[in-house]
Design an enzyme around this catalytic site. Structure first.
Site, PDB file in Angstrom:
ATOM      1  N   ASP A 108      26.441  27.967   0.506  1.00 48.16           N
ATOM      2  CA  ASP A 108      27.664  27.232   0.827  1.00 48.16           C
ATOM      3  C   ASP A 108      27.831  27.133   2.350  1.00 48.16           C
ATOM      4  O   ASP A 108      27.301  27.964   3.092  1.00 48.16           O
ATOM      5  CB  ASP A 108      28.853  27.983   0.208  1.00 48.16           C
ATOM      6  N   ASP A 113      31.149  25.700   4.489  1.00 45.75           N
ATOM      7  CA  ASP A 113      32.434  26.045   5.090  1.00 45.75           C
ATOM      8  C   ASP A 113      32.980  27.339   4.475  1.00 45.75           C
ATOM      9  O   ASP A 113      33.061  27.456   3.253  1.00 45.75           O
ATOM     10  CB  ASP A 113      33.429  24.892   4.912  1.00 45.75           C
TER      11      ASP A 113
HETATM   12 MG   LIG Z   1      33.082  27.647   1.135  1.00 42.38          MG
END
Ligand SMILES: [Mg+2]
Length: 255
Positions: free
Chosen positions: A10, A12
């Site tokens: 992932d 952000d």
């Molecule tokens: Mg995230």
């Protein structure tokens, strides 16, 4: 021997937070490189094209190439062409979504589309909503890039793609089929791009309800890193269980 040959990571909240890099994220990706392990940057964000996502990551110091980026827009485009051939699509979303759909062979139109696809669209209007609703009422299939209701930003929690979809769902009585994390299509698409089996794959992220559920629901091990969306308290009170949790990515031992 390391158990996980491929990592879906992932962005952000995991590798950066808003406009700030997570320093241990840089060390984490460097270690993956040193060990010769495969990894892809795995994001529900459909706004930007892979080139733009890679450019942003390189700005933080990550060794990112466009072909290492997996977006919910690409996964949606792949799913549509696999299930519908080369469909006509009415798309609400950013440049990333429209480019992914066109590149995959979808024809973008607002006239009698076979499918309506909705992603996050900062230029969302009543007019776009109206076109989507009329198309769905006329029989078009309804897809959402991802169901995230909220989008964490430096300004606070903004409405996410799922909230825009919820409006169209309310107005038509039709629920969208979501493609992004935690749904199966993006997970399968990510593993296909990685060339790994579920047993060889590790999903890494900060969000219990998207990243970790993507693994739990699809038989893939997960690494939850605190410091992003999900707090240790929320995790303790939640029902979704990660395979591993760390307070910081530098604690991960690449098992
Ligand atoms: Mg995230």
């Amino acid at each position: 021997m390391t158990r996980y040959r491929g990592y879906l990571i992932d962005l952000d909240g995991t590798l950066y937070k808003g406009e700030r890099v997570v320093p241990s994220g840089l060390g984490f990706v460097e270690s993956l490189e040193e060990r010769g392990l495969s990894y892809l940057y795995f994001t529900n964000n459909s706004l930007r094209r892979p080139e733009q996502v890679a450019e942003k990551l390189r700005g933080f110091g990550y060794p990112a190439k466009p072909e290492q980026v997996v977006t919910s827009a690409q996964a949606t485009a792949a799913f549509l062409t696999e299930t519908l051939g080369s469909p006509s699509v009415y798309a609400i979303g950013g440049e990333g979504l429209k480019a992914a759909l066109s590149e995959a062979g979808c024809r973008l139109t607002d006239q009698s589309p076979q499918a309506v696809v909705m992603g996050l669209d900062p230029a969302f209007t009543y007019d776009k909503m109206k076109t989507a609703c009329l198309a769905i009422r006329a029989g078009a299939d309804f897809y959402g890039t991802n169901g995230d209701l909220m989008l964490p930003t430096d300004e606070g929690l903004l409405p996410g793609s799922g909230s825009l979809c919820a409006g169209v769902a309310a107005a038509t009585g039709v629920q969208p089929r979501f493609i992004g994390k935690p749904e199966r299509p993006i997970v399968e698409y990510g593993m296909r791009r990685l060339g790994t089996t579920p047993e060889e794959t590790l999903i890494v992220g900060d969000n219990m309800m998207t990243d970790i559920r993507a693994g739990v629901d699809n038989g893939i091990d997960t690494l939850l890193v605190f410091g992003g969306v999900t707090s240790p308290e929320e995790y303790r009170n939640g029902t979704v269980r990660a395979t591993y949790t760390v307070g910081d990515l530098k604690e991960w031992e690449f098992i």
